[in-house]
Enzyme design. Structure first.
Site, PDB file in Angstrom:
ATOM      1  CD  GLU A 121      59.725  88.622 -17.769  1.00  0.00           C
ATOM      2  OE1 GLU A 121      58.931  87.683 -17.854  1.00  0.00           O
ATOM      3  OE2 GLU A 121      60.922  88.536 -18.075  1.00  0.00           O
TER       4      GLU A 121
ATOM      5  CE  LYS B 115      44.469  73.249 -20.079  1.00  0.00           C
ATOM      6  NZ  LYS B 115      43.169  73.531 -19.580  1.00  0.00           N
TER       7      LYS B 115
ATOM      8  CG  ASP C 137      43.567  76.681 -21.040  1.00  0.00           C
ATOM      9  OD1 ASP C 137      44.205  77.181 -20.085  1.00  0.00           O
ATOM     10  OD2 ASP C 137      42.830  75.693 -20.939  1.00  0.00           O
TER      11      ASP C 137
ATOM     12  CG  HIS D  35      84.475  94.662 -26.012  1.00  0.00           C
ATOM     13  ND1 HIS D  35      85.357  94.908 -27.033  1.00  0.00           N
ATOM     14  CD2 HIS D  35      83.360  94.167 -26.607  1.00  0.00           C
ATOM     15  CE1 HIS D  35      84.795  94.583 -28.197  1.00  0.00           C
ATOM     16  NE2 HIS D  35      83.582  94.130 -27.949  1.00  0.00           N
TER      17      HIS D  35
END
Ligand code: ADP
Length: 595
Positions: A272, A404, A480, A578
């Site tokens: 990424e 998990k 893991d 802004h």
């Protein structure tokens, strides 16, 4: 469920045993068996011969008794008795052939069925932490050295129809005639792909052959997936079955992360864009503000079997027994006997009708600990059977662990390492490094990480992107990756301090599941990343301290990631404000970039 085994220690796989050729292998598969006697399914053939055996035995014994009673000589046989004797001999020959000969042969020859050993059920493997792991090719048949012409002929016929347009692979000079023959055996199904490591005694060669067979079977090229440059022995029986190559993930470095007075360069494996750069910016903001502090609140891995009784009353009795402080010492003694590092900390039960969920929590040293805790749980379940013989163990994991899967029990009770990390970021750092303001960050945190997540019904997701950092560090350090689910549970808090000038930021992460031994941590690349952090392997000074430091590094990196992304988002809002209210002509968008 985590399925991991002990590291392979003895990598020797060259055994001085007779080496069968590919032809011998194929012959072994094609040998006639006693069960081929009748054109019936195996169970019917066996059933038939068993029935014949027992009926004629009964008949003959009955006749024998009659003859003795009537003083008739035993050797005088009627036609029916002759037929019975013949049937008896036939059934004995069949049954001995089926059970006896195969059994005797299997003792003396290296069994071509050895890969059946590899078909152990996964839960067996899960509990096999301390069993010696089978080495590559150690069990039996070593390298296949020569392919016979006979096999070449046989396989040519078989393969003619099945093989798709082959070699998409650019074979190196290491590709041999024997390799080619073995690929054909795999392609036509004569040699199971999963047995290649044990058959060949060479994990790399097994991967190469499997990969080639896969390409031929599917007709798809794997040319972008590297094969070379990886130690296939190191993953055998531990990390990955049936390898055909490995995926490359780039590793970037964020840092230095100044945490508890020490500096860490944090390895992050990710594809990424911006993630490492952004975390790096967060690290810089923390560094110039004097560093972050991380506290470990709790350290215990959990496993919760589900057991069933015939009544609610009995389930409640076991619950009372397990939660009675008077019994804890006994339970701990039983639990702890299977590991030097697994130490029972607590037992917590939840009841659902006649079913009891028992959440065992234990210290696991430097291991993430799933195998360790599972073994301890098994010890206790065996022990409980004496006093609760009516207890049915329905599953060693009953999901109350909870591994998990997103679950409130981990968010509330914690699992693995429960860590809280904080930093005070100076006002000028918020301006100069993060390009935003303290009030903007505090407000955004309240609206996004707290209220927004509450509106979404989040479970442990009161943060901007903790899982981004957790996953990247997990991949780099051999954790893991599936445990990213609960390890990313995190609540990010922001508050203006020092008269509203500076920013106090904290991340609370109750279930960081990490280890520095076992599983993927011993692989070369992952081990190098752990080494970079100074937490490689088992801690010599204090067992468990390496894994605990790693957990604090994960939380510190998440703190950096939260700081940076939240700033980018709030700066984006600032830019808009802004533009809208100040009618600025400056290109404010540059302010959002990481630096
Ligand atoms: P897990 O329980 O995380 O699945 P493994 O079973 O793969 O871990 O690895 C733990 C193994 O490492 C155990 O066999 C344990 O005895 C051994 N070990 C060696 N040193 C340590 C240590 N400091 N902490 C924990 N385990 C250790």
């Amino acid at each position: 469920m985590d399925v991991r085994r002990r590291p392979v220690k003895n990598q020797s796989h060259q055994r001085p045993v007779k080496q069968p050729t590919a032809g011998e292998l194929l012959k072994a598969y094609n040998q006639p068996k006693p069960s081929d006697a009748l054109p019936l399914p195996l169970y019917l053939t066996n059933g038939l011969f068993f029935t014949i055996f027992f009926s004629v035995m009964y008949f003959l014994l009955h006749r024998w008794r009659e003859k003795i009673r009537n003083s008739v000589p035993l050797h005088v046989l009627t036609f029916s008795e002759l037929a019975a004797v013949a049937s008896l001999i036939a059934s004995v020959v069949y049954l001995v052939g089926f059970f006896g000969i195969e059994f005797v042969q299997s003792i003396f020859r290296p069994s071509p069925d050895s890969w059946e050993i590899e078909d152990d059920s996964l839960d067996q493997i899960m509990l096999a932490e301390d069993k010696p792991t089978k080495q590559c090719g150690e069990l039996l048949i070593p390298r296949i050295v020569a392919a016979t012409t006979e096999v070449a002929e046989m396989t040519k016929e078989n393969n003619k129809e099945k093989i798709k347009p082959p070699p998409v692979t650019d074979h190196s000079s290491s590709w041999s005639v024997e390799d080619e023959e073995i690929v054909k055996l795999v392609v036509d199904g004569s040699l199971p792909s999963y047995s290649l490591e044990s058959k060949l005694g060479d994990c790399k060669r097994a991967a190469k052959i499997r990969r080639e067979a896969l390409q031929r079977i599917t007709g798809k090229s794997l040319s972008g997936l590297p094969l070379e440059g990886f130690d296939y022995e190191s993953i055998l029986g531990q990390c990955c079955e049936m390898p055909v190559g490995y995926v490359q993930i780039p590793v970037g470095i964020a840092g230095p992360l100044l945490l508890n007075g020490a500096e860490f360069s944090v390895p992050m494996a990710t594809t990424e864009g911006c993630l490492v750069a952004s975390t790096n910016r967060g690290c810089k903001a923390i560094y110039v503000s004097g560093g972050a502090t991380c506290i470990l609140m709790k350290d215990g891995m959990t496993r919760a079997p589900v057991v069933r009784f015939s009544s609610v009353k009995r389930a409640a009795e076991l619950k009372q027994f397990l939660e009675d402080p008077m019994n804890f010492e006994t339970l701990a003694l039983v639990f702890n006997k299977s590991s030097r590092f697994g130490r029972l900390q607590s037992v917590k039960c939840a009841i659902a009708g006649k079913n009891l969920y028992i959440r065992f929590c234990c210290a696991t040293g430097d291991a993430m600990g799933m195998n360790m805790v599972s073994k301890g749980v098994q010890n206790v379940l065996d022990f409980l059977h004496d006093d609760f013989p009516d207890m049915d163990v329905m599953g060693i994991s009953g999901n109350y662990c909870s591994d998990k899967k997103p679950a409130a029990v981990n968010w509330i009770e914690g699992r693995g390492k429960s860590v809280v990390c904080e930093a005070v970021i100076k006002e000028e750092v918020v301006h100069k490094v993060l390009k935003t303001t303290v009030p903007a960050l505090v407000e955004l945190n309240m609206l996004k990480n707290l209220t927004g997540s509450a509106m979404a019904g989040a479970l442990g997701g009161f943060n901007a992107h903790a899982s981004n950092i957790v996953s990247a560090v997990y991949l780099a350090t051999g954790q893991d990756p599936a445990q990213n689910v609960e390890s990313s549970h995190c609540i990010t808090m922001m508050e203006a301090v020092n008269d509203g000038k500076d920013l106090h930021i904290s991340v609370s992460m109750p279930s960081i599941e990490v280890g520095t031994v076992g599983g993927g941590t011993q692989l070369a690349s992952q081990s190098a990343c752990l080494n970079l952090l100074g937490v490689k392997g088992a801690s010599k000074d204090e067992p468990g301290s390496n894994a605990r430091v790693l957990a604090t590094i994960v939380a510190g990196s998440v703190l950096a990631g939260e700081l940076s992304l939240m700033s980018a988002i709030s700066a984006g809002q600032l830019v808009k404000s802004h533009m809208k209210y100040n009618r600025s002509t400056r290109d404010m968008s540059k302010l959002t970039s990481s630096n």
